[in-house]
Design a protein around this motif. Structure first.
Motif, short mmCIF file in Angstrom:
data_model
loop_
_atom_site.label_atom_id
_atom_site.label_comp_id
_atom_site.label_asym_id
_atom_site.label_seq_id
_atom_site.Cartn_x
_atom_site.Cartn_y
_atom_site.Cartn_z
N ARG A 57 29.54 5.27 18.55
CA ARG A 57 30.23 6.56 18.43
C ARG A 57 31.68 6.34 18.83
NH1 ARG A 57 28.83 12.46 20.83
NH2 ARG A 57 30.98 13.16 21.09
N GLN A 58 32.59 6.97 18.08
CA GLN A 58 34.01 6.88 18.40
C GLN A 58 34.59 8.29 18.43
OE1 GLN A 58 36.68 4.83 15.64
NE2 GLN A 58 37.76 3.93 17.38
N ASP A 59 35.22 8.62 19.56
CA ASP A 59 35.93 9.88 19.71
C ASP A 59 37.43 9.61 19.69
OD1 ASP A 59 33.23 10.24 21.64
OD2 ASP A 59 33.73 11.96 20.39
N PRO A 60 38.24 10.60 19.34
CA PRO A 60 39.70 10.39 19.24
C PRO A 60 40.27 9.74 20.49
CG PRO A 60 39.11 12.53 18.36
CD PRO A 60 37.87 11.99 18.99
N GLY A 61 41.03 8.67 20.30
CA GLY A 61 41.67 8.00 21.43
C GLY A 61 40.71 7.19 22.29
N GLN A 62 39.49 7.05 21.83
CA GLN A 62 38.48 6.33 22.61
C GLN A 62 38.05 5.07 21.87
OE1 GLN A 62 37.36 7.44 25.73
NE2 GLN A 62 39.07 8.85 25.46
N GLY A 63 37.53 4.15 22.64
CA GLY A 63 36.95 2.97 22.03
C GLY A 63 35.58 3.28 21.48
N LEU A 64 34.91 2.23 21.04
CA LEU A 64 33.57 2.38 20.50
C LEU A 64 32.55 2.36 21.64
CD1 LEU A 64 35.25 1.51 18.03
CD2 LEU A 64 33.27 0.23 17.25
N ARG A 65 31.68 3.34 21.63
CA ARG A 65 30.62 3.39 22.64
C ARG A 65 29.27 3.18 21.96
NH1 ARG A 65 31.33 8.75 25.96
NH2 ARG A 65 31.94 9.59 23.92
N LEU A 66 28.46 2.30 22.52
CA LEU A 66 27.20 1.90 21.92
C LEU A 66 26.12 2.95 22.17
CD1 LEU A 66 25.69 -0.38 20.41
CD2 LEU A 66 25.15 -1.34 22.68
N ILE A 67 25.48 3.38 21.09
CA ILE A 67 24.41 4.37 21.19
C ILE A 67 23.05 3.67 21.26
CG2 ILE A 67 23.34 6.39 20.14
CD1 ILE A 67 25.95 6.85 18.59
N TYR A 68 22.74 2.90 20.24
CA TYR A 68 21.51 2.12 20.16
C TYR A 68 21.79 0.81 19.43
CZ TYR A 68 17.84 5.47 21.61
OH TYR A 68 17.01 6.30 22.32
N TYR A 69 20.97 -0.19 19.69
CA TYR A 69 21.03 -1.39 18.91
C TYR A 69 19.61 -1.94 18.71
CZ TYR A 69 20.76 -4.05 23.31
OH TYR A 69 20.38 -4.58 24.52
N SER A 70 19.48 -2.75 17.66
CA SER A 70 18.18 -3.33 17.32
C SER A 70 18.39 -4.79 16.96
CB SER A 70 17.57 -2.57 16.15
OG SER A 70 16.46 -3.28 15.62
N GLN A 71 17.62 -5.66 17.55
CA GLN A 71 17.75 -7.09 17.28
C GLN A 71 16.72 -7.59 16.27
OE1 GLN A 71 19.84 -8.79 21.27
NE2 GLN A 71 17.65 -8.46 21.45
#
Lengths: 116, 112
Positions: free
Chosen positions: A36-50
Protein backbone atom coordinates in the motif's frame (compact mmCIF):
# COMPACT_ATOMS: atom_id res chain seq x y z
CA UNK A 1 5.28 -10.22 -22.93
CA UNK A 2 5.73 -11.31 -19.33
CA UNK A 3 4.44 -9.08 -16.60
CA UNK A 4 1.98 -8.41 -13.83
CA UNK A 5 -1.60 -7.38 -14.52
CA UNK A 6 -3.58 -5.57 -11.86
CA UNK A 7 -7.26 -4.77 -12.14
CA UNK A 8 -9.17 -2.62 -11.85
CA UNK A 9 -6.93 0.41 -12.31
CA UNK A 10 -9.39 2.66 -10.50
CA UNK A 11 -12.03 1.58 -8.02
CA UNK A 12 -14.57 3.48 -5.96
CA UNK A 13 -16.15 1.92 -2.94
CA UNK A 14 -18.77 2.92 -0.45
CA UNK A 15 -17.98 2.61 3.21
CA UNK A 16 -18.83 -0.83 4.56
CA UNK A 17 -18.25 -2.65 1.29
CA UNK A 18 -15.62 -5.29 0.65
CA UNK A 19 -13.65 -5.03 -2.59
CA UNK A 20 -11.25 -7.42 -4.25
CA UNK A 21 -8.22 -6.32 -6.26
CA UNK A 22 -6.91 -8.74 -8.84
CA UNK A 23 -3.24 -9.52 -9.47
CA UNK A 24 -2.06 -11.97 -12.14
CA UNK A 25 1.53 -12.67 -13.22
CA UNK A 26 2.97 -14.72 -16.07
CA UNK A 27 6.60 -14.41 -15.02
CA UNK A 28 6.65 -17.83 -13.33
CA UNK A 29 7.68 -16.08 -10.11
CA UNK A 30 7.19 -17.93 -6.84
CA UNK A 31 6.81 -14.97 -4.51
CA UNK A 32 4.07 -12.36 -4.69
CA UNK A 33 3.39 -9.27 -2.60
CA UNK A 34 0.83 -6.60 -1.90
CA UNK A 35 1.94 -3.10 -0.91
CA UNK A 36 0.00 0.00 0.00
CA UNK A 37 1.26 3.48 -0.82
CA UNK A 38 -0.16 6.69 0.62
CA UNK A 39 0.81 10.19 -0.60
CA UNK A 40 4.32 11.08 0.52
CA UNK A 41 4.80 7.64 2.02
CA UNK A 42 6.91 4.69 1.11
CA UNK A 43 5.58 1.26 0.31
CA UNK A 44 4.13 -0.64 3.23
CA UNK A 45 3.80 -4.41 3.02
CA UNK A 46 0.30 -5.83 3.50
CA UNK A 47 0.76 -9.54 2.71
CA UNK A 48 3.22 -11.70 0.88
CA UNK A 49 3.27 -15.27 -0.38
CA UNK A 50 6.33 -17.38 -1.13
CA UNK A 51 4.52 -20.47 -2.41
CA UNK A 52 1.04 -21.57 -3.41
CA UNK A 53 -1.41 -22.04 -0.54
CA UNK A 54 0.80 -20.13 1.88
CA UNK A 55 0.96 -16.44 2.76
CA UNK A 56 2.29 -14.25 5.56
CA UNK A 57 1.12 -11.02 7.12
CA UNK A 58 3.14 -7.93 6.50
CA UNK A 59 3.31 -4.77 8.58
CA UNK A 60 -0.26 -3.57 7.95
CA UNK A 61 -2.38 -6.72 7.38
CA UNK A 62 -5.34 -5.69 9.54
CA UNK A 63 -8.49 -5.22 7.48
CA UNK A 64 -7.11 -7.11 4.47
CA UNK A 65 -7.22 -10.73 3.31
CA UNK A 66 -5.53 -12.67 0.52
CA UNK A 67 -5.48 -16.08 -1.09
CA UNK A 68 -2.91 -17.94 -3.18
CA UNK A 69 -4.67 -20.85 -4.84
CA UNK A 70 -2.62 -20.60 -8.04
CA UNK A 71 0.98 -19.61 -8.61
CA UNK A 72 -0.10 -16.92 -11.08
CA UNK A 73 -2.75 -15.25 -8.93
CA UNK A 74 -2.70 -13.33 -5.63
CA UNK A 75 -5.95 -11.38 -5.10
CA UNK A 76 -6.31 -8.88 -2.26
CA UNK A 77 -9.63 -8.21 -0.51
CA UNK A 78 -10.02 -4.91 1.28
CA UNK A 79 -12.63 -5.55 3.92
CA UNK A 80 -14.96 -3.16 5.69
CA UNK A 81 -12.73 -3.57 8.74
CA UNK A 82 -9.99 -1.52 7.06
CA UNK A 83 -10.51 1.92 8.59
CA UNK A 84 -8.77 4.03 5.98
CA UNK A 85 -8.63 2.07 2.70
CA UNK A 86 -8.20 4.96 0.26
CA UNK A 87 -4.73 4.38 -1.20
CA UNK A 88 -2.67 3.20 -4.16
CA UNK A 89 -2.26 -0.59 -4.06
CA UNK A 90 0.69 -2.25 -5.72
CA UNK A 91 1.13 -5.94 -6.47
CA UNK A 92 4.65 -7.27 -7.04
CA UNK A 93 6.42 -10.54 -7.64
CA UNK A 94 9.94 -11.94 -7.41
CA UNK A 95 11.69 -15.19 -8.31
CA UNK A 96 11.99 -18.00 -5.77
CA UNK A 97 13.24 -17.34 -2.31
CA UNK A 98 16.98 -17.70 -1.82
CA UNK A 99 17.84 -17.46 -5.49
CA UNK A 100 20.05 -14.71 -6.78
CA UNK A 101 17.90 -11.64 -7.28
CA UNK A 102 15.11 -13.06 -5.14
CA UNK A 103 14.43 -9.65 -3.69
CA UNK A 104 14.24 -7.82 -6.98
CA UNK A 105 10.60 -6.90 -7.35
CA UNK A 106 8.58 -6.51 -10.52
CA UNK A 107 5.52 -4.34 -9.97
CA UNK A 108 2.13 -4.22 -11.59
CA UNK A 109 0.68 -0.88 -12.70
CA UNK A 110 -1.27 -0.47 -9.48
CA UNK A 111 -4.89 -0.08 -8.41
CA UNK A 112 -6.14 3.18 -6.97
CA UNK A 113 -8.95 2.67 -4.46
CA UNK A 114 -11.11 5.55 -3.29
CA UNK A 115 -13.69 5.20 -0.55
CA UNK A 116 -16.61 7.56 -0.99
CA UNK B 1 11.96 -1.55 14.14
CA UNK B 2 14.02 -1.63 10.97
CA UNK B 3 14.10 1.74 9.25
CA UNK B 4 15.18 3.17 5.93
CA UNK B 5 15.54 6.94 5.86
CA UNK B 6 15.56 9.26 2.87
CA UNK B 7 15.37 13.01 2.53
CA UNK B 8 11.91 13.64 1.09
CA UNK B 9 13.08 16.59 -1.00
CA UNK B 10 12.21 17.96 -3.38
CA UNK B 11 15.75 17.93 -4.69
CA UNK B 12 16.05 20.35 -7.56
CA UNK B 13 18.99 20.23 -9.98
CA UNK B 14 19.62 21.91 -13.34
CA UNK B 15 19.70 19.82 -16.49
CA UNK B 16 23.15 18.32 -17.06
CA UNK B 17 24.12 18.41 -13.38
CA UNK B 18 24.80 15.48 -11.05
CA UNK B 19 21.92 14.53 -8.77
CA UNK B 20 22.89 12.85 -5.51
CA UNK B 21 20.30 10.87 -3.59
CA UNK B 22 21.02 9.45 -0.17
CA UNK B 23 19.64 6.67 2.01
CA UNK B 24 20.51 5.41 5.47
CA UNK B 25 19.33 2.20 7.10
CA UNK B 26 19.18 0.94 10.66
CA UNK B 27 19.78 -2.82 10.39
CA UNK B 28 23.50 -3.58 10.36
CA UNK B 29 22.99 -7.04 8.85
CA UNK B 30 21.26 -5.72 5.74
CA UNK B 31 22.38 -7.63 2.67
CA UNK B 32 20.86 -6.17 -0.47
CA UNK B 33 20.11 -2.63 -1.54
CA UNK B 34 17.90 -1.34 -4.32
CA UNK B 35 16.95 1.91 -5.99
CA UNK B 36 13.55 2.18 -7.65
CA UNK B 37 12.28 5.08 -9.74
CA UNK B 38 8.61 6.00 -9.54
CA UNK B 39 6.98 8.50 -11.86
CA UNK B 40 3.91 10.29 -10.54
CA UNK B 41 0.89 8.00 -10.60
CA UNK B 42 2.92 5.04 -11.83
CA UNK B 43 4.43 1.96 -10.22
CA UNK B 44 8.09 1.69 -9.17
CA UNK B 45 10.69 0.29 -11.55
CA UNK B 46 14.10 -1.03 -10.56
CA UNK B 47 17.05 1.02 -11.74
CA UNK B 48 19.92 -0.27 -9.61
CA UNK B 49 20.79 -3.02 -7.15
CA UNK B 50 23.98 -3.27 -5.10
CA UNK B 51 25.15 -6.00 -2.75
CA UNK B 52 28.76 -5.21 -1.76
CA UNK B 53 30.68 -2.16 -0.59
CA UNK B 54 31.86 0.25 -3.24
CA UNK B 55 30.48 1.67 -6.43
CA UNK B 56 28.37 0.09 -9.13
CA UNK B 57 27.85 1.92 -12.40
CA UNK B 58 25.18 1.46 -15.03
CA UNK B 59 25.09 4.11 -17.72
CA UNK B 60 24.40 7.49 -16.10
CA UNK B 61 23.58 5.86 -12.75
CA UNK B 62 26.07 4.98 -10.00
CA UNK B 63 25.08 3.30 -6.74
CA UNK B 64 27.44 3.62 -3.80
CA UNK B 65 27.32 1.40 -0.71
CA UNK B 66 29.10 1.87 2.61
CA UNK B 67 27.99 -0.84 5.03
CA UNK B 68 30.16 0.48 7.88
CA UNK B 69 28.31 3.80 7.74
CA UNK B 70 24.99 2.09 6.84
CA UNK B 71 24.65 4.37 3.88
CA UNK B 72 23.71 3.89 0.26
CA UNK B 73 23.51 6.56 -2.40
CA UNK B 74 22.52 7.00 -6.02
CA UNK B 75 24.27 9.43 -8.35
CA UNK B 76 22.66 10.46 -11.61
CA UNK B 77 25.09 12.09 -14.01
CA UNK B 78 24.03 14.43 -16.80
CA UNK B 79 20.56 14.72 -15.27
CA UNK B 80 17.68 15.04 -17.73
CA UNK B 81 14.14 16.37 -17.22
CA UNK B 82 12.98 12.78 -17.80
CA UNK B 83 14.80 11.81 -14.60
CA UNK B 84 12.28 13.88 -12.62
CA UNK B 85 10.58 11.30 -10.39
CA UNK B 86 10.53 9.95 -6.86
CA UNK B 87 13.41 7.62 -6.05
CA UNK B 88 12.75 4.88 -3.52
CA UNK B 89 15.53 3.18 -1.58
CA UNK B 90 14.82 -0.42 -0.50
CA UNK B 91 16.88 -2.57 1.86
CA UNK B 92 16.68 -6.32 2.42
CA UNK B 93 17.80 -7.65 5.79
CA UNK B 94 17.70 -11.37 5.14
CA UNK B 95 15.35 -14.09 6.27
CA UNK B 96 11.82 -13.94 4.96
CA UNK B 97 10.77 -12.00 1.89
CA UNK B 98 8.94 -9.66 4.20
CA UNK B 99 12.21 -8.14 5.33
CA UNK B 100 12.45 -5.82 2.33
CA UNK B 101 11.93 -2.31 3.70
CA UNK B 102 11.27 0.77 1.58
CA UNK B 103 12.14 4.36 2.39
CA UNK B 104 9.58 7.11 1.79
CA UNK B 105 11.40 8.30 -1.31
CA UNK B 106 13.15 11.45 -2.50
CA UNK B 107 11.43 13.57 -5.11
CA UNK B 108 13.86 14.77 -7.77
CA UNK B 109 13.12 17.66 -10.10
CA UNK B 110 15.46 18.34 -13.03
CA UNK B 111 14.99 21.85 -14.44
CA UNK B 112 15.62 22.46 -18.16
Amino acid sequence: DGGITQSPKYLFRKEGQNVTLSCEQNLNHDAMYWYRQDPGQGLRLIYYSQIVNDFQKGDIAEGYSVSREKKESFPLTVTSAQKNPTAFYLCASSIRTGASGANVLTFGAGSRLTVL
Amino acid sequence: QKEVEQNSGPLSVPEGAIASLNCTYSDRVSQSFFWYRQYSGKSPELIMSIYSNGDKEDGRFTAQLNKASQYVSLLIRDSQPSDSATYLCAVYSGGSQGNLIFGKGTKLSVKP
